[in-house]
Design an enzyme around this catalytic site. Structure first.
Site: not given
Ligand code: 7TS
Length: 413
Positions: A233, A130, A210, A207, A371
């Site tokens: 999430k 990501h 997910q 990371d 992303c």
């Molecule tokens: N890493 C992964 C693997 C992610 O899926 C996301 C967000 C992030 C980092 C960033 O997370 P945040 O909470 O700091 O924004 N993924 C997604 C997505 O798949 N669609 O919208 C956000």
């Protein structure tokens, strides 16, 4: 004829009733929410906990002797303890509360890596990441003159593990790798990867944005140095997140941001920083959000992460089978080990058009590059349609998705 068998299993959970937002119609059709990889919905238990905190207990934390401040502090710090237990960290000192995965990764890039990286050092990432696990490393490499190495993926959307190991040379300072790909659902063999890195004395950030919502996470077992994830999430509030870090590493890292709460003493000639984890938590934190995250963890524990993983496994297999039966559908991301996410294309229909047609049938998916533009570049596509599953989804939701995709196919035929 469909190769997918009619849906018969009792392995599935039935918890959609716990999620008030799901009980509504969109464009005159019952909502089917298949965008949990972007942000998951919250159960009433989380919403009610946050509301009760605001109704009864709100005050700033760590600073008052009065009753409300003590209550707020207890609930906030109690959530930290729940997080520690949930991921099996050694100590609450290793749980830094952040605004999300993005902030957690940037903290490591700027506080751990930036002071130590030198020209000629390397940071190793993968093409599956990501942007949150891509751009912070590009930035810190530019700032320090270090090189960024990127391990490739294959046509199924899996890491090329041989190449990854070849890239783990002794001048690699840190490996930053996702546990689960948000765009493709690939589950990386994270323990093996961390093991290879450790043999070469390379530090590892995972990371886990997910990973945490879909499987039991044990950071001691994984053996990583840092593990980053987001509250929203995993059925918690937005603006909450966690950086797990090994205590010895966090101890040596300088603060990232200065302000209230991260100090023990401020004098005209200098400042003594607070202990872990507060050294990294400047300013008034997201108190209600973190308390809500604690409630989300209670909720997940009550169901059991193993049951959640089993539910999503069955449902993902069903969804992949059904989708691939639709004429003109091409699955993007067919790794051997996957969880909860399926990206796909329908003929040459632009994913945004497909997403709009699905929305008009009450089916919410995400479309675009997710992303993860480097992943899209690899497949030479601008983006995909992506359906992502969570504990509240059912086989009926998958059937509704398929019917909506079929309808789109007819509209564009
Ligand atoms: N890493 C992964 C693997 C992610 O899926 C996301 C967000 C992030 C980092 C960033 O997370 P945040 O909470 O700091 O924004 N993924 C997604 C997505 O798949 N669609 O919208 C956000």
């Amino acid at each position: 004829m469909s190769q997918v068998q009619p849906f018969t299993t009792n392995a599935l959970l039935d918890v959609s009733g716990d999620f008030p937002v799901l009980d509504q119609e969109v464009h005159g059709r019952p909502l089917v929410y298949l965008d949990s990889a972007a942000s998951a919905q919250q159960p009433a238990a989380v919403i009610d906990t946050v509301a009760a905190y605001h109704r009864n207990d709100h005050a700033n934390v760590h600073r008052g002797v009065h009753t409300l401040s003590e209550r707020a502090t207890e609930a906030y710090e109690g959530a930290r303890d729940k997080i520690q237990a949930f991921i099996n960290a050694n100590s609450r000192r290793e749980i830094v509360l952040t605004s999300g995965t993005t902030e957690s990764i940037n903290l490591v890039a700027q506080s751990y890596c930036r002071p130590q990286l030198k020209p000629g050092n390397k940071v190793l990432i993968t093409q599956l990441e990501h942007h949150s696990n891509f751009v912070p490393w590009q930035l810190v490499c530019e700032q320090t003159g270090a090189d960024l190495l990127i391990a490739p993926i294959d046509r199924r959307g899996q890491l090329d593990l041989e190449r990854l190991q070849e890239l783990m040379t002794e001048d690699v300072f840190l490996l930053a790798v996702g546990h689960v790909s948000n765009a493709l659902g690939t589950v990386n063999p994270i323990q093996d990867i961390v093991g290879w890195a450790k043999q070469r004395d390379i530090k590892v950030l995972v990371d886990g944005a997910q990973g945490v919502p879909h499987m039991a996470i044990d950071v001691a077992d994984i053996g990583c140095d840092f593990y980053a994830f987001s509250g929203h999430k995993m059925f918690g509030p937005t603006g909450t997140g966690v950086l797990y870090g090994r205590e010895a590493l966090l101890d040596d890292m300088p603060p990232w941001q200065g302000g209230g709460d991260m100090i023990l003493e401020v004098r005209l000639d200098g400042t003594v920083f607070n202990d872990l984890p507060y050294k990294f938590e400047a300013g008034t934190p997201n108190i209600s959000g973190v308390i809500g995250l604690g409630a989300a963890i209670d909720y997940l524990n009550a169901i059991g992460m193993d049951r959640i993983a089993a539910h999503e496994h069955v449902l993902l297999e069903y969804m992949m089978g059904k989708l691939s039966d639709v004429d003109g559908v091409r699955l993007i991301g067919t790794a051997e080990s996957k969880t909860s996410v399926q990206s796909f294309m329908l003929g040459d229909i632009h994913p945004h058009d497909l997403g709009t047609i699905l929305d008009h049938q009450g089916v919410a998916i995400r479309t675009g590059h997710h992303c993860a533009m480097p992943v899209m570049d690899f497949f030479e596509i601008p983006g995909t349609a992506r359906a992502s599953l969570a504990i509240y989804n059912s086989s009926d939701d998958v059937d509704r998705l398929i019917a909506a995709v079929e309808k789109a196919r007819h509209i564009f035929a």
